[in-house]
Scaffold this motif. Sequence first.
Motif, PDB file in Angstrom:
ATOM      1  N   PRO A   1       0.814  -1.226   0.000  1.00 52.95           N
ATOM      2  CA  PRO A   1       0.000   0.000   0.000  1.00 52.95           C
ATOM      3  C   PRO A   1       0.841   1.267   0.000  1.00 52.95           C
ATOM      4  N   ALA A   2       0.183   2.376  -0.292  1.00 50.65           N
ATOM      5  CA  ALA A   2       0.873   3.658  -0.464  1.00 50.65           C
ATOM      6  C   ALA A   2       1.559   4.143   0.805  1.00 50.65           C
ATOM      7  N   ASN A   3       1.061   3.750   1.975  1.00 52.10           N
ATOM      8  CA  ASN A   3       1.630   4.259   3.226  1.00 52.10           C
ATOM      9  C   ASN A   3       2.880   3.502   3.663  1.00 52.10           C
ATOM     10  N   ILE A   4       3.327   2.541   2.854  1.00 54.45           N
ATOM     11  CA  ILE A   4       4.553   1.788   3.154  1.00 54.45           C
ATOM     12  C   ILE A   4       5.558   2.065   2.053  1.00 54.45           C
ATOM     13  N   GLY A   5       6.823   2.370   2.429  1.00 50.70           N
ATOM     14  CA  GLY A   5       7.834   2.647   1.416  1.00 50.70           C
ATOM     15  C   GLY A   5       9.101   3.252   2.012  1.00 50.70           C
TER      16      GLY A   5
ATOM     17  N   TYR B   1      12.044   1.808  -6.749  1.00 53.84           N
ATOM     18  CA  TYR B   1      11.958   2.548  -5.500  1.00 53.84           C
ATOM     19  C   TYR B   1      10.490   2.660  -5.086  1.00 53.84           C
ATOM     20  N   LYS B   2      10.229   2.275  -3.822  1.00 57.65           N
ATOM     21  CA  LYS B   2       8.864   2.378  -3.280  1.00 57.65           C
ATOM     22  C   LYS B   2       8.810   3.612  -2.398  1.00 57.65           C
TER      23      LYS B   2
ATOM     24  N   LEU C   1       4.294   8.296   1.509  1.00 55.59           N
ATOM     25  CA  LEU C   1       3.329   9.384   1.352  1.00 55.59           C
ATOM     26  C   LEU C   1       3.986  10.747   1.563  1.00 55.59           C
ATOM     27  N   SER C   2       4.889  10.814   2.527  1.00 52.76           N
ATOM     28  CA  SER C   2       5.526  12.085   2.871  1.00 52.76           C
ATOM     29  C   SER C   2       6.433  12.605   1.755  1.00 52.76           C
ATOM     30  N   GLU C   3       6.731  11.738   0.791  1.00 52.61           N
ATOM     31  CA  GLU C   3       7.602  12.143  -0.316  1.00 52.61           C
ATOM     32  C   GLU C   3       6.807  12.641  -1.521  1.00 52.61           C
ATOM     33  N   ASN C   4       5.491  12.695  -1.340  1.00 51.67           N
ATOM     34  CA  ASN C   4       4.597  13.176  -2.399  1.00 51.67           C
ATOM     35  C   ASN C   4       4.698  12.358  -3.686  1.00 51.67           C
ATOM     36  N   LEU C   5       5.135  11.127  -3.570  1.00 50.77           N
ATOM     37  CA  LEU C   5       5.225  10.224  -4.716  1.00 50.77           C
ATOM     38  C   LEU C   5       4.537   8.897  -4.392  1.00 50.77           C
ATOM     39  N   ALA C   6       3.651   8.938  -3.422  1.00 47.67           N
ATOM     40  CA  ALA C   6       3.061   7.701  -2.910  1.00 47.67           C
ATOM     41  C   ALA C   6       2.223   7.000  -3.970  1.00 47.67           C
ATOM     42  N   THR C   7       2.352   5.696  -4.006  1.00 46.75           N
ATOM     43  CA  THR C   7       1.555   4.887  -4.917  1.00 46.75           C
ATOM     44  C   THR C   7       1.531   3.452  -4.423  1.00 46.75           C
ATOM     45  N   ASP C   8       0.463   2.724  -4.745  1.00 48.36           N
ATOM     46  CA  ASP C   8       0.419   1.295  -4.462  1.00 48.36           C
ATOM     47  C   ASP C   8       1.360   0.581  -5.427  1.00 48.36           C
TER      48      ASP C   8
END
Length: 251
Positions: free
Chosen positions: A74-78, A104-105, A108-115
């Motif tokens: 999910p987007a909140n993990i990376g 690279y995953k 969210l805080s990097e403004n590049l969040a995606t599943d």
Amino acid sequence: MYETLITKKGQELLAKALSTNTQVALKEIRFSDYAGSINENMNVLASIKHTQDITSNMQDTNNANTIVIETLIPANIGGFYIETLGVYTTKGELFALAKINSTYKPLLSENLATDLHIKLYLQVGNASNVVLNIDESVVLASREYVNAELLLIKDEFKKSQGLQDNKISALENNKAEKLQVFTRDEINIKLNTKADKTTTYTKAEVDKSQETQNAKSLIETLNLKTMIDNLKLEVTNLKNAMDMHLGGGLA
């Protein structure tokens, strides 16, 4: 993705499952930034960055000996790179390995969040000897899966709507059958029957009736006028009598 393989341990598990008519239960995929080569003798995958439960596995429609394994980060993990994937059994055994293009995953805080949707194709000899073991409380669905399910739901809705429309039509037809329908002749008969029960007058009869009413009104008016004239006469006579009485007394 450019390379996948079944480890020696995975091959042993498949052979045992085939000979004993049992199954190998797969549970999770571990994501690593290990950039080295992979081989079937590996039992451990180093530098694990994230572990995600498998969300689905199925037999490839184009190859009966290939299974398709999927999961979703999910987007909140990376915040890490992914180079190598490891497929593990419910007992923590490394069943398969896969090399992918360095990915690279983001967070969210990097403004590049995606599943991140991962799909692995594994040659297993007999797909029926491999099963999926998942924790229902942590299952994540891919967009493709959700869209497919939505299409199924829409189809079911259309079918149910069609059945509902057919049911309504049947009820309306049934109601229509119970309605009493009359021909034009039957309607005319009923109207004539109703007319027979209604008193009808000619124009001459109406005019005569109106003349009668006018005569009655005139008589009532004349009678009233006569009464008023008589009262006036009585008042005049009474006044004259009073005048005469008063005049005689004074004399």
